[in-house]
Design a protein around this motif. Structure first.
Motif, mmCIF file in Angstrom:
data_model
loop_
_atom_site.group_PDB
_atom_site.id
_atom_site.type_symbol
_atom_site.label_atom_id
_atom_site.label_comp_id
_atom_site.label_asym_id
_atom_site.label_seq_id
_atom_site.Cartn_x
_atom_site.Cartn_y
_atom_site.Cartn_z
ATOM 1 N N ILE A 5 -1.981 -3.927 3.053
ATOM 2 C CA ILE A 5 -1.830 -2.699 2.273
ATOM 3 C C ILE A 5 -0.518 -2.713 1.506
ATOM 4 O O ILE A 5 -0.466 -2.372 0.335
ATOM 5 C CB ILE A 5 -1.899 -1.447 3.190
ATOM 6 N N LYS A 8 -0.807 -4.891 -1.447
ATOM 7 C CA LYS A 8 -1.639 -4.236 -2.460
ATOM 8 C C LYS A 8 -0.823 -3.183 -3.202
ATOM 9 O O LYS A 8 -0.894 -3.076 -4.420
ATOM 10 C CB LYS A 8 -2.856 -3.600 -1.793
ATOM 11 N N LYS A 17 -4.097 4.522 -7.511
ATOM 12 C CA LYS A 17 -4.873 3.457 -6.873
ATOM 13 C C LYS A 17 -4.260 3.090 -5.530
ATOM 14 O O LYS A 17 -4.981 2.824 -4.566
ATOM 15 C CB LYS A 17 -4.938 2.225 -7.783
ATOM 16 N N SER A 18 -2.944 3.057 -5.490
ATOM 17 C CA SER A 18 -2.273 2.741 -4.232
ATOM 18 C C SER A 18 -2.545 3.806 -3.176
ATOM 19 O O SER A 18 -2.822 3.493 -2.019
ATOM 20 C CB SER A 18 -0.766 2.605 -4.454
ATOM 21 N N SER A 21 -5.937 3.281 -1.905
ATOM 22 C CA SER A 21 -5.980 2.159 -0.957
ATOM 23 C C SER A 21 -5.503 2.598 0.420
ATOM 24 O O SER A 21 -6.112 2.260 1.441
ATOM 25 C CB SER A 21 -5.111 1.005 -1.451
#
Length: 132
Positions: A5, A8, A17-18, A21
């Motif tokens: 994570i 990412k 988007k983070s 996630s």
């Protein structure tokens, strides 16, 4: 998983988007370490003014829902949340004066008091040490 994570998040320039996630990871693998990483990320994007107070509070509420009841580590999440709200209260006082009766000041005080009421109703280890 936490490293995946974090990688990412570092790659992802779009904070939405983070956050997405993190949300997916927390929904599928709710660990205390991941919750703390999530809160750190939320703090970073809050400090960068990419999210507002309301969204930042949502981050804390999500964290509390997932890990705030853990008797050993939950206190750290609560402590961070309370520190945030106290900082916000101090900002309101500084902007309006300590004797102001503004609705913003009253709301801010109520949020701090509410957090303490919620926290003290829980059997968490270390409350005295961390908050008193």
């Amino acid at each position: 998983l936490n490293q995946l994570i974090n990688n990412k998040v570092e790659i992802d320039d779009d904070y939405n988007k983070s956050l997405s996630s993190f949300d997916k990871a927390l929904d599928n693998y709710p660990t205390n370490d991941l919750v703390l990483d999530y809160l750190d990320y939320c703090a970073n994007i809050y400090e960068d003014e990419l999210i507002d107070d309301k969204k930042y509070r949502e981050c804390y509420e999500k964290a509390i829902t997932i890990a705030g009841l853990d008797i050993y580590t939950g206190i750290y999440i609560w402590k961070k949340y309370i520190e945030f709200e106290i900082d916000e209260l101090e900002d309101v006082i500084e902007a309006n004066g300590s004797i102001s009766k503004s609705s913003e000041l009253i709301s801010s005080k109520k949020r701090v008091i509410s957090l303490y009421h919620r926290l003290f109703s829980l059997p968490l280890i270390g409350i005295e040490k961390e908050l008193l």
